[in-house]
Design an enzyme around this catalytic site. Sequence first.
Site, PDB file in Angstrom:
ATOM      1  N   ASP A  53      46.879  32.324  32.160  1.00 51.56           N
ATOM      2  CA  ASP A  53      46.508  31.570  33.366  1.00 51.56           C
ATOM      3  C   ASP A  53      47.397  32.085  34.482  1.00 51.56           C
ATOM      4  O   ASP A  53      48.585  31.756  34.544  1.00 51.56           O
ATOM      5  CB  ASP A  53      46.726  30.073  33.137  1.00 51.56           C
ATOM      6  CG  ASP A  53      46.439  29.242  34.387  1.00 51.56           C
ATOM      7  OD1 ASP A  53      46.032  29.831  35.418  1.00 51.56           O
ATOM      8  OD2 ASP A  53      46.625  28.013  34.337  1.00 51.56           O
ATOM      9  N   TYR A  61      38.322  32.061  51.126  1.00 54.28           N
ATOM     10  CA  TYR A  61      38.321  33.325  50.385  1.00 54.28           C
ATOM     11  C   TYR A  61      38.904  34.445  51.241  1.00 54.28           C
ATOM     12  O   TYR A  61      39.802  35.186  50.810  1.00 54.28           O
ATOM     13  CB  TYR A  61      36.897  33.661  49.956  1.00 54.28           C
ATOM     14  CG  TYR A  61      36.752  34.919  49.146  1.00 54.28           C
ATOM     15  CD1 TYR A  61      37.251  34.998  47.851  1.00 54.28           C
ATOM     16  CD2 TYR A  61      36.100  36.039  49.663  1.00 54.28           C
ATOM     17  CE1 TYR A  61      37.111  36.156  47.098  1.00 54.28           C
ATOM     18  CE2 TYR A  61      35.954  37.194  48.921  1.00 54.28           C
ATOM     19  CZ  TYR A  61      36.464  37.251  47.636  1.00 54.28           C
ATOM     20  OH  TYR A  61      36.322  38.402  46.902  1.00 54.28           O
ATOM     21  N   SER A  62      38.405  34.568  52.466  1.00 58.01           N
ATOM     22  CA  SER A  62      38.890  35.606  53.369  1.00 58.01           C
ATOM     23  C   SER A  62      40.379  35.420  53.666  1.00 58.01           C
ATOM     24  O   SER A  62      41.152  36.385  53.673  1.00 58.01           O
ATOM     25  CB  SER A  62      38.090  35.580  54.673  1.00 58.01           C
ATOM     26  OG  SER A  62      38.525  36.581  55.556  1.00 58.01           O
ATOM     27  N   ALA A  63      40.805  34.182  53.883  1.00 56.91           N
ATOM     28  CA  ALA A  63      42.213  33.901  54.170  1.00 56.91           C
ATOM     29  C   ALA A  63      43.102  34.303  52.994  1.00 56.91           C
ATOM     30  O   ALA A  63      44.169  34.895  53.179  1.00 56.91           O
ATOM     31  CB  ALA A  63      42.399  32.425  54.498  1.00 56.91           C
ATOM     32  N   LYS A 111      42.517  36.563  50.738  1.00 54.17           N
ATOM     33  CA  LYS A 111      42.544  38.018  50.608  1.00 54.17           C
ATOM     34  C   LYS A 111      43.340  38.672  51.745  1.00 54.17           C
ATOM     35  O   LYS A 111      43.979  39.708  51.540  1.00 54.17           O
ATOM     36  CB  LYS A 111      41.113  38.569  50.560  1.00 54.17           C
ATOM     37  CG  LYS A 111      40.337  38.156  49.312  1.00 54.17           C
ATOM     38  CD  LYS A 111      40.970  38.715  48.044  1.00 54.17           C
ATOM     39  CE  LYS A 111      40.092  38.499  46.827  1.00 54.17           C
ATOM     40  NZ  LYS A 111      40.650  39.110  45.598  1.00 54.17           N
TER      41      LYS A 111
END
Length: 267
Positions: free
Chosen positions: A61, A153-155, A157
Site C-alpha cells: 500500500d 488529478y492534475s494538481a 501530477k
Amino acid sequence: VAITRPTYLISGASSGIGKSLSRKLAQFANVVLASRDIEKLIQLSNEINNNGGSSLPIQTDITNLDSCTNMISEAVNHYGKVDTLVLNAGISMWARFDQIKDISLFNKINDVNYQGSVNCVYAALDQLVENKGHIVAITTAQALIGFPNASAYSASKHALDGFLETLRMELGSNIRISNVYLGWIKGTNLRANALGPNGKKIGSSHHKHSKRAIDIDVCTSKIIQGIKKNKKSIYIPSFLKFIPFAKLFFRKWLFRKITKVTNQEES
C-alpha cells in the site's frame, strides 16, 4: 536468481500499464511487482516465471510508508538491489470542481498519486543512489497543464512533477529521472476506476475512449524504448511535447483546444 540482470520495481503492477510493462521488462530484467492486490500479483508473477522470467510479488500500500519500506527490503533481500523504480500506481477522476460533493476526493487522489510516489522514492532512495539508479514516473500531460474534469488529478501530477524536478537538482548525476507524459490510453482501468463527483468510482458508466486514445501495448513498448534510451521526458503520443511551448506562446488557443477535446470525450 539472476543477480546480473537489472532489477525493476513497478508500483501498480497488478493491472493496466503496470501489468503490461512488467511483462515486457521481464524479458531482460528482474521485476518486483507491487500493488495492494496480491492475488493478481501472484497470477502475473507465475505467468512471468513460467515464461522464463524472474519476478517477485509484494503486497504494498504505497500510501503507507512502512509498507513501502517493507517493499524495498523484500526486493533487496531477494535480488540484492533495486536499480529502477517505476512510479506507476495512480487514480484519476472525472468531475468538474463545482460538481464535487465530497472534497475528500482530493485527499484520496493526492495520497496515491503524489504522497504515495514520495513514499516509494523515500524508501528506495538509498538503493537508487548506491546503484546510480533510475526513477521512471508514469505521469500524464495533465502534469504539464490543467485539465477540465481533473482538478485534483492534475494538481497531484503537477506536485509530483515539481518533486522530481527538485530531486534532479539536488541529486544531480547520482540518480536518473524520467517522466513519461501520457495522453489517453486504451486498455487500462483508469477510466472505470476514476472518481466521480461523490468520491466513488465511476465504473462502467464512464464514457468510452475516442479514436485519439493509444493502445496500451503500443504505449508500454514506447515507454521501454524511452527508458533504454535514457530519455528524461517521454511523450506518448509525441505531439504532447509541444504543450509547454504552446502554453507559453499560444495559451488562449491551447485552453480552448483542451476544453473542446474534453467536451468531445465526454459526449
